[in-house]
Design a protein around this motif. Structure first.
Motif, PDB file in Angstrom:
ATOM      1  N   PRO A 138       0.817  -1.233   0.000  1.00 34.07           N
ATOM      2  CA  PRO A 138       0.000   0.000   0.000  1.00 34.07           C
ATOM      3  C   PRO A 138       0.842   1.271   0.000  1.00 34.07           C
ATOM      4  CG  PRO A 138      -0.130  -1.117   2.133  1.00 34.07           C
ATOM      5  CD  PRO A 138       0.546  -2.049   1.208  1.00 34.07           C
ATOM      6  N   ARG A 142       0.636   4.608  -2.736  1.00 39.47           N
ATOM      7  CA  ARG A 142       0.547   5.996  -2.289  1.00 39.47           C
ATOM      8  C   ARG A 142       1.765   6.798  -2.727  1.00 39.47           C
ATOM      9  NH1 ARG A 142      -2.276  10.316  -1.892  1.00 39.47           N
ATOM     10  NH2 ARG A 142      -1.626  11.723  -0.201  1.00 39.47           N
ATOM     11  N   GLU A 145       1.356   7.936  -6.249  1.00 37.50           N
ATOM     12  CA  GLU A 145       0.413   9.059  -6.347  1.00 37.50           C
ATOM     13  C   GLU A 145       1.082  10.378  -5.985  1.00 37.50           C
ATOM     14  OE1 GLU A 145      -2.796   8.037  -3.836  1.00 37.50           O
ATOM     15  OE2 GLU A 145      -3.619   6.486  -5.169  1.00 37.50           O
ATOM     16  N   GLU A 190       4.098  11.520   5.333  1.00 34.03           N
ATOM     17  CA  GLU A 190       2.993  10.601   5.065  1.00 34.03           C
ATOM     18  C   GLU A 190       3.183   9.261   5.759  1.00 34.03           C
ATOM     19  OE1 GLU A 190      -0.644   9.453   3.199  1.00 34.03           O
ATOM     20  OE2 GLU A 190       0.343  11.423   3.224  1.00 34.03           O
TER      21      GLU A 190
END
Length: 456
Positions: A138, A142, A145, A190
């Protein structure tokens, strides 16, 4: 070759190791090395070599020194030195073969810079390592992106967490230099971890990710190939391959590594051939080479004034003509040395059972037969209509007069009007009631009686 944990399960679906530790035989991992000295003990009481080979994610291997004298074997999970913290890996090779592998990789076995192994991994270390590995997929989605959001021309191919989960290494590929300083800040914010960016080549990316090549097997770089030698298009020319970039390129977009596998054999075979640019001087004219067959030892020549006709010569005959030309002697013609090529008869395979057809079980489509009964009924109805009319006229009484004839007798100067049949369907031709008022008289046409009129 695979271990029992990779065998198929119920229903034919493969189980797979799912990165849960290692296989029992360590045979389905990437870039495995068979320890053929495992059953042999060192002679003359020599000590076992204290360095081991440890494998990490996607075939990344490093060498570590066993300073604690731990009893390690292939498949053990160990904690090794990392900066900062420690990393978790799997032992893939021990003993004297490690020394050979270190020399092959250019690592000095006697150097003090070789990192060391802390200990064997405990269950707590393995749990932290497994939890970190589950976060990688995952995070990769991300991270891509965020890279697209910053409009950076780079591709994040893989993420590798350190064994203690304190650092994540992002592997990326790019054609040009990329300024990712702001991207690293977003990654740290993040994912709340230490970030390290590492650029790899396109071949290294294919080796890490793996895949299936055009030959139908796993990629060589992800299974057994450890060094990436440069591949040139000259390798394809020597092997007389078509210079089609789509066929010569692998999944990494570069030339296939397998072009170098048989290159040495072709180079040795071409040593017996004369130069491709050699000209043969004959009385009929000069001849140049058009084609070579390395396996059969044949060369095709054609005259410069007639390139359509090719003549097949053996290597010995070509060398003989070249020797005559060096003595400034001309050969009469190539036809005297040419070989008659006989075409081999084609072997026809007669399939008696018809089992090679893929559509042998399909039912053929049946053509629809035309319905002739309806056409015959319509034709008989039209043909029977005038006969019925004649019978109706013959059955009339003697004093009956035709209304059309009576109008003609009473009004001879009045034009003739067509009177519709009393039982005809009025809704069929509503616009043709007065269409023949101004037309001259015409002979009377027979009246066709349909089935509906008979019912009425």
């Amino acid at each position: 070759m695979a271990c029992t944990s990779c065998s198929t399960s119920d229903g034919g679906a493969p189980k797979g190791c799912k990165n849960n530790g290692t296989c029992g035989t360590d045979s389905c991992n990437k870039l495995t090395v068979f320890d053929w000295l495992s059953n042999m003990s060192p002679s003359n009481g020599e000590a076992i070599f204290d360095c081991v080979e440890v494998r990490f994610k996607n075939g990344r291997k490093e060498f570590f020194r066993n300073t604690e004298k731990l009893s390690l074997s292939i498949g053990d999970i160990v904690a090794t030195v990392a900066s900062p913290g420690h990393d978790i890996g799997i032992v893939t090779l021990t003993g004297e073969l490690v020394k050979i592998q270190m020399k092959k990789k250019g690592v000095n076995p006697d150097s003090n810079e070789v990192p060391k192994i802390y200990r064997k991994a405990s269950q707590k270390d393995i749990d932290i390592w497994s939890a970190a590995r589950e976060r990688e997929e995952p995070m990769k989605v991300r991270a891509r992106e965020l890279a697209i959001h910053h409009k950076l021309e780079m591709k994040i191919s893989d993420i590798e967490f350190q064994g203690d989960g304190s650092k994540a290494t992002f592997y990326y590929t790019a054609n040009d230099r990329v300024d990712f300083r702001m991207l690293i800040k977003d990654f740290a914010k993040e994912f709340s971890t230490r970030v390290e960016m590492k650029q790899v080549g396109f071949r290294q990316e294919a080796a890490r990710l793996g895949g299936i090549g055009s030959c139908g097997r796993e990629l060589c770089c992800s299974t057994w190939l450890t060094d990436f030698r440069s591949v040139n298009t000259s390798a394809a020319r020597y092997q007389q391959l078509s210079l089609n970039p789509q066929k010569l390129a692998g999944q990494c977009g570069k030339l296939k590594c397998c072009l170098n596998y048989e290159l040495d054999t072709y180079m040795d075979a071409l040593k017996d051939f004369p130069d491709y640019d050699t000209k043969l001087i004959t009385e009929k004219g000069d001849a140049v080479c058009q084609k070579q067959d390395i396996f059969k030892g044949l060369m095709w020549f054609a005259y410069t004034n007639n390139f359509a006709n090719w003549h097949v010569l053996k290597i010995d005959q070509v060398k003989e003509i070249i020797a005559e030309n060096k003595q400034k002697n001309k050969v009469s013609s190539l036809e005297d040395f040419a070989i008659e090529v006989t075409s081999e008869p084609e072997k026809d395979f007669n399939n008696a059972m018809g089992q090679e057809s893929l559509t042998r079980f399909d039912q053929p489509k049946r053509k629809k037969k035309p319905n002739r009964k309806k056409k015959q009924n319509a034709e008989t109805a039209v043909a029977a209509a005038p006969e019925k009319q004649k019978q109706a006229q013959n059955n009339k009484p003697a004093g009956a007069v035709n209304p059309n004839q009576q109008n003609k007798q009473n009004n001879p100067n009045k034009p003739h009007h067509k009177n519709k049949h009393k039982n005809s369907n009025k809704s069929n031709n509503p616009n043709q009631q007065n269409s023949n008022d101004n037309k001259p008289t015409e002979p009377r046409k027979p009246i066709i009686i349909t089935k509906n009129e008979n019912k009425k």
